[in-house]
Structure formats: structure tokens, C-alpha cells
Scaffold this motif. Sequence first.
Motif, PDB file in Angstrom:
ATOM      1  N   ASP A 269       0.840  -1.203   0.000  1.00  0.00           N
ATOM      2  CA  ASP A 269       0.000   0.000   0.000  1.00  0.00           C
ATOM      3  C   ASP A 269       0.875   1.254   0.000  1.00  0.00           C
ATOM      4  O   ASP A 269       0.585   2.237  -0.695  1.00  0.00           O
ATOM      5  N   GLY A 374      -3.356   4.334   3.112  1.00  0.00           N
ATOM      6  CA  GLY A 374      -4.452   3.380   3.250  1.00  0.00           C
ATOM      7  C   GLY A 374      -4.303   2.210   2.295  1.00  0.00           C
ATOM      8  O   GLY A 374      -3.425   2.213   1.416  1.00  0.00           O
ATOM      9  N   ALA A 375      -5.163   1.207   2.460  1.00  0.00           N
ATOM     10  CA  ALA A 375      -5.128   0.013   1.615  1.00  0.00           C
ATOM     11  C   ALA A 375      -5.400   0.393   0.156  1.00  0.00           C
ATOM     12  O   ALA A 375      -6.322   1.163  -0.129  1.00  0.00           O
ATOM     13  N   PRO A 390     -11.492   0.508  -1.168  1.00  0.00           N
ATOM     14  CA  PRO A 390     -12.966   0.601  -1.164  1.00  0.00           C
ATOM     15  C   PRO A 390     -13.553   1.080  -2.493  1.00  0.00           C
ATOM     16  O   PRO A 390     -14.715   0.803  -2.794  1.00  0.00           O
ATOM     17  N   ASP A 567     -16.482  -3.943  -2.913  1.00  0.00           N
ATOM     18  CA  ASP A 567     -15.851  -3.078  -1.917  1.00  0.00           C
ATOM     19  C   ASP A 567     -15.529  -3.953  -0.714  1.00  0.00           C
ATOM     20  O   ASP A 567     -16.403  -4.259   0.099  1.00  0.00           O
ATOM     21  N   SER A 569     -14.107  -3.394   1.915  1.00  0.00           N
ATOM     22  CA  SER A 569     -14.238  -2.795   3.251  1.00  0.00           C
ATOM     23  C   SER A 569     -15.669  -2.934   3.783  1.00  0.00           C
ATOM     24  O   SER A 569     -15.900  -2.783   4.984  1.00  0.00           O
ATOM     25  N   ASN A 570     -16.618  -3.228   2.877  1.00  0.00           N
ATOM     26  CA  ASN A 570     -18.024  -3.330   3.303  1.00  0.00           C
ATOM     27  C   ASN A 570     -18.715  -4.615   2.860  1.00  0.00           C
ATOM     28  O   ASN A 570     -19.634  -5.088   3.519  1.00  0.00           O
ATOM     29  N   TYR A 583     -16.297 -11.043   6.453  1.00  0.00           N
ATOM     30  CA  TYR A 583     -15.746  -9.820   5.873  1.00  0.00           C
ATOM     31  C   TYR A 583     -14.212  -9.849   5.935  1.00  0.00           C
ATOM     32  O   TYR A 583     -13.626 -10.626   6.700  1.00  0.00           O
ATOM     33  N   LYS A 585     -12.253  -7.788   7.245  1.00  0.00           N
ATOM     34  CA  LYS A 585     -11.756  -7.446   8.587  1.00  0.00           C
ATOM     35  C   LYS A 585     -11.745  -8.656   9.526  1.00  0.00           C
ATOM     36  O   LYS A 585     -10.982  -8.698  10.492  1.00  0.00           O
ATOM     37  N   TRP A 588      -8.359 -10.431   8.447  1.00  0.00           N
ATOM     38  CA  TRP A 588      -7.145  -9.619   8.241  1.00  0.00           C
ATOM     39  C   TRP A 588      -6.293  -9.653   9.506  1.00  0.00           C
ATOM     40  O   TRP A 588      -6.777  -9.410  10.606  1.00  0.00           O
TER      41      TRP A 588
END
Length: 893
Positions: A269, A374-375, A390, A567, A569-570, A583, A585, A588
Motif C-alpha cells: 500500500d 491506506g489500503a 474501497p 468493496d 471494506s463493506n 468480511y 476485517k 485480516w
Amino acid sequence: MSSHDSLKTLSTLEVNGKTYHYFSLPKATEALRNIGDAATLPVSMKVLLENLLRNEDDDTVTKTDIEAVAHWLADKRSDREIQYRPARVLMQDFTGVPAVVDLAAMRDAVAKAGQDPNQINPLSAVDLVIDHSVMVDKFATPEAFKQNVKIEMERNFERYQFLRWGQSAFENFRVVPPGTGICHQVNLEYLAKVAWTKEQDGKTYVLPDTLVGTDSHTTMINGLGVLGWGVGGIEAEAAMLGQPISMLIPEVVGFRMTGKLPEGVTATDLVLTVTQMLRKHGVVGKFVEFYGPGLDNLPLADRATIANMAPEYGATCGFFPVDGETLRYLELSGRDQETIDLVEAYSKAQGMWRETGVEPVFTDSMELDLSSVGASLAGPKRPQDRVAMPQLGANFDLLLESSGQADEKDKEIPVEGTDYALSHGDVVIAAITSCTNTSNPSVLMAAGLVAKKAIEKGLDRKPWVKTSLAPGSKVVTDYLAKAGFTKYLDELGFNLVGYGCTTCIGNSGPLPPEIGKAINQGNLTVSSVLSGNRNFEGRVHSDVKANWLASPPLVVAYALAGTTRIDLSNDPLGTDKDGNPVYLKDIWPSSSEIAEAVAFVDGDMFRREYAEVFKGDDEWRAIPIGEGNTYNWSDDSTYVKNPPYFHGIDKPLEPISNIDQARVLAVFADSITTDHISPAGSIKDSSPAGKYLQENGVDVADFNSYGSRRGNHEVMMRGTFANIRIKNQMLDDVEGGYTVHVPSGEQMSIYDAAMKYQQEGTPLVVLAGKEYGTGSSRDWAAKGTTLLGVKAVIAESFERIHRSNLVGMGVLPLQFVDGQGVQAHGLTGKEEISIAGINEDLKPGQMLTVTAKKEDGSTVEFEVKCRIDTGNELAYYKNGGILHYVLRQMLAA
């Protein structure tokens, strides 16, 4: 060493009871005090200054050259040309084979001239690492590595036989056999010394470890405080043969780092952020040097990741000075204590040691707070086009709109023989690959942790994704196994496929036939996600139009998701065993988990894997090699052929002259890469190169790649300008290597047109836009250009290495002036082009006059700048190329 030390800088250094001689920068600083405080120079410039001090001879290096480095401090830039001598040369096999072919051809030429062919030998240390030949033919199986190596050895037998001959025939030339690792990672982990030593006249000299390499990502070694960059194979050969590298004293852009990367953000990143920033700033032809307190929080593997991608941000190099982190890495990677102690003592004695808070003077500076990163991914076709993770799905929808496919976003094409369908944006290749990231334990361990957590949650890769793991060294598989991650990666299909450059250079291998059929049937824009540094059009796979660079853990994540229209992230990656959404997260890893895993890496792994690095396996050692100091060329070989460059080298040199009544071979827009000019991927059966191979009895299944056949000029000249995505502006709505033979009006392949023009005795030119020749430092982009009969390339701007390579092959690079270009002059490519002012009085940077005669008889006249930048380059051009110059010098001696 220096035959003339005008500043009296020769000194001695005692380390562990041993005396080393060196040329002292503090002494030079004192002597140059009236010009400028050389102590405030960027460390990368200090390396150049030491090089000049050590090689001062009142001929190629003068006291005035040395003083020019101090004068740099006044303006932070210089137009002074210097002669630079790197300590060593690094090659990979795609670029190395043609270099060794050229050396063998030079030996032939010397023998034919009645002189001793053994004159042709590398004078500098040369290491060639065979890393570009393994393909991902087999994947997602425990047998993939073994099967791919077997196929590689069979497919490349002729090339390997030739390299084995070179290994025995040439002095100062070592070969790292296939299946060992990627040249840049082997360089970082083993070959580089940081402080280089040489024995001369019974004395041991210590000097900065410096190198040039025949691969643009040679820059990776700057992360270790070793100054190195990519040059064309042509220029590297000249350096091997004792010629200095001619260069202008560079501008140095400082890149100040502060803060620390946030939780969950990777080195990948960071490098994609840095690449975007520097490409936007404009650093082509410049050094970039990283400094600031943020470096205290940047592990060496992260520095190497950033240094690796200097070609992507356009710089000559991205340099990190030596500091305590350098020593820590040298110890971790198994270097001996004597080397480590010498590096510390020498760096400190020379003022090359980075001290927190001490900041050099730069041409200009930029700054990045690491905590703001950020990613990210980059794509779909340029490394500098960063996309925040995202936004990837929305970005892909814009891509579909721009390609006229907005109304078919939800189109599904059933995949034959399966229960699933393919759609736009689906990931068909997910590859953990490339020197950029597989040298970095933190991102590899993160990938292992993501795989482990995914398996524990009951996730699996989507069945349409071709997965692969191709590390840059065997150490990677050692530490993944020791940490217990191998079984999880294997379960997701990320089985070891080979040690070498694979997907990143187009060696992604075939897609399953049913996948390829669905893509082509639906004209789908599908994706690859790879942890590489290159994603240019047509590079990764001819059926994959959107290619995204990402960190290894994200590569695993997108293999699980199976699409880039998401996305992460969501949106969920999938569902767990109980049907609950999972998800990113949830799987990770935390920074502490990654650090705990990285602790498994130790020096014994490096010492064990590099103990017999040049030996090779039984199959390599069993390859038969011919005797003799000249090569026994085979007329039947379709891999290695004696090139025609040196025919008539013993004849009197013809003076250079104007280019009259040339035709335009092609007109190109901006950002034509060396991938476009000289493709490295698969060879199409309908292409001129494919037809040539078939005419010579090679089955389509045995074509191998363009890169693997770089030792055969017949294949490579047919592949020049043959990329399936290249667009010649002389044709409407036509992709691929085609043009118009203007006199007849006939459309044909660029190769066929060039041969027709040659038969007619017509010289050729190429017209282009900005950033012509970006990307890998492919010597064949220049060699192929000259063999097609192109005498000049007129572009709005050139990438550094390709411009140099054109000169090195006797092609004249010319630059439009004042923002002008093809459109401003109303050129279509149908004109007859004449260029005046090319004669024995030609000067570097001289303005020349171009007259374009149009089809209706009217003419347009405009000025162009000769982009032969130095006196040395002019000498090369007048001799027809750099190797021709070297040969003539030898034959005349």
C-alpha cells in the motif's frame, strides 16, 4: 584504482585487525570546501563522488568532474557529463541470453579479424540469475513446482546449454541456475556486499558496492544502501567490457518520511502511494533519496519494496542510505560478521551513514506522513494509477463505461462443463509473485495468516480463479513452512509453482480452456490481481484486460471474493460454515500477529539456501556443453542465433549523414511502453514470429515466450511492435502490430512492411507522443527497431533507458520541441520525412530540421532536438552502436 589522486584522498581504515585502503570523502570535502560543503550532499551523490575520486585518471575522469559534484550544491542540478564505473553487473536470463549472444558474436568477429577471441571477456564481476523462464503451466496442485521445473528444463534446453557454455567460456561470469530465485531478491539476500572490496597491487581496497543490471528493477538493491539501476543489455555489456557509463550528474529529489504505517496497512500500500506521488511530481532521469524520521519505522524489506518500483515512479533509483536497519538485515540474511563490521566502519568513515535528524541538501523535496497511507491497488493498466481499495468496484464500473460495456455490467457467460458463469470484473488470475513483494516477509506472512483464517472460517477460492505462489527465493517457502502457513495456502490453491518471475512478466501460463472460451465468447473484461510491479496492457495474459497490483494478502482476499467489482471494506468475501457473512476485517491479521510470524525468519535459512547457490540440481549439471572459446552456432536452433550486428566491423567506418526521403513505419500516441515495442508474453501463431517458428518446424504448443527466444534475432525482430494491444495511429480502429505500406496503400504487419521498405531501399522513422519507451529496460525494443530499418524515432519525450538503448543500437532519438507533436504539425504518417543536420559535426542536444513532404506535394518544416545527450553517446552513434564502438577500439589496439 585511481592513477591520479589530485585531492590526495587515499586513506586507510582498520577493521578487525585488517587494513583497507579507500578514497576518503571527508578529505575530499575539506579540499573542495571553497566550492561547497560536500558533506551536505545526498548520500547517493556521495557514492558518485567516491566513484570519481577512485577513477580519476585525467582522461575519462578529471579533477573538473570531481569539482562539478561540489558545484552541484549551488544549483542542485548540473549539466556536467561524468563517466561512472559500477563495481559489478547483474543480469537475468531474458536479458542475459542476448547479452551473452552478443559477447559470443563479438568473439566470432574478433576471430574473423585474425585476433584472439579471448580478448572478449567481462572485466567487471557479472552474475546472471536464471529467473524469467518458469511459467505457471501447472497450478493448484502439490506437484505444480516439480512439473513446472521439468517443463522449464525441456522448453529451455537450448538456452540453458548456451548459458552453461558461457559460464565455462567467460571469466568473471557466474550463473545462478534455474529454480533458485529472482535476480533482485538473490541480489538483496546474498550477492550484495554493501561495502565492496578489490585486491590490487597487494592491497585491499574498500569501496561502495555499486552495480547496473539488465533489468529495470535492479533498483531494488537501493533499499540496502547499494546504488544500482537498470540499463539496457547493450549498455551493460559495454560496462562489462570496461567502458564507463556516461551520465549527466543527476538531480536528486528528497522524499521525506514521517510517522508510522497504520494498523493493517502493508508495504505494498505504501509503495503504490509513493509511486503515484512521485510519478505525478515528475522524477524521470532523477535520483530519489528517502530520508526523515519515518525511516526509523521502516524495515529493510519495506525499503526494498519501495526501491524496487523506481521504474514505476520513473526515477533512475530510489535510494535509502545505510543505517542500523541495514546492519540488522545483513545479519538476518546470513552475512558474515566481517562484512557487517566493514559496512558499518566504512559507511561511518565516509559520512554515508544515516543519522536521524541529519538531512542532506536536495534539488527539491516531497513529504509523506506514513500514518496517512491506506489500503490500495493499482490498475487496470499502469502501476502509478492507484485506487483506494474501497473504490475498486466503482472504478471497475467506470472502466466498463469507458470501453462501451456499461449496459452489460450484469452479463453472465456460462462456463462449459461447470455449474458457474463468468462476468465482467471476475478474477481469473490471483498470483503471489514478483521481486517487489515476495522479498518482504511481512506481506508474505500476512498472506499466510489470511489464508489460515479464511480456511478456519470455511472460505475457499472461487473455482474460476487461477492461483499461484512464485516466491523470489527458497527462503520464502522455508519461513512460510516454519510458521505453519504452507498447508493453508496450498488448500486455497496457492501452491508453489516455481522460484522466479512468472505472472508479473507474462509467464502466467494458459488459463483453463473453458475459462478462456467464456472470456472470448462474451468479450468479457476480466481481472488479474497480482503482487507484482507491472500491469501494462497485454502483459499478464492476452485474455485479461484489467490487471491490478496488490499486496499478497489482498491477492488471497480477491481469490476468495472472485471479483474486483466489490468493496472489500463493506462487502462480504463469502459465508462461513454456518452461513454467516465473512468480511475482510474478520480474516485480516493484526500487526502483532504479523510480527510474531516474521520472528520465524532467521539467518540459518539464508545460509542454508545460499550455501551452493551456483551449483544447480542434477538436471542442470547434466546439460552437455561444447568446448572452445567461440560458440558452435547451430543453424537449426530457433533459440540462439548469431546476430548480424557486427558484419563488416573490420571495414572502414562510413561517416554519418542526413536521413533522406524516409517513410513512417508507425505513429504512436503517449505512453508506449517497451512491452508494446518488444513484447515478452506469448507468441501468437498468426503473428510474423509465430509463422517463422512454424516454418522452422516448431509446433504452436512449443512456441514458449518472446522472452525465452531473445537469443534469436529472427524471432525478436518479427515481434517488434507486435504487441496485441499496440495502436498505430495510421490505422483506424485496428489493434496490434499493423501499418500501411504507404506507396502501395496496403495494410500489413509492421514486420512485413519494414522488410518491403528494406527491399525498396527506403529508410524508416517512427513518430510518437510522450513517455516513449516507458517500462522494462528491454534491449530488444532498440535492437528490433534497428533491425527493422528504423533510422530515427521522433517523440515528444523518452523514458531514460530506452532513449539510451536506441543510441546504443545506432538509432537517432529526436524530440519535438515546445510542446509540439504529431498533431500540432498535422502529420498523418503518410509523409516522406527528411532530417537535415546529421553529419560529422553533430553535437549532443543539437537542433535538427525535419521536412515532411505530404501526399499533395506540400511540405511542413519543424525543428527537433537531437537526444544524443553526451559526447560518449555521440561516439557510439557514429560507430553504429555502443558494441560496435567497443569492438572497433579493440581491433584497432
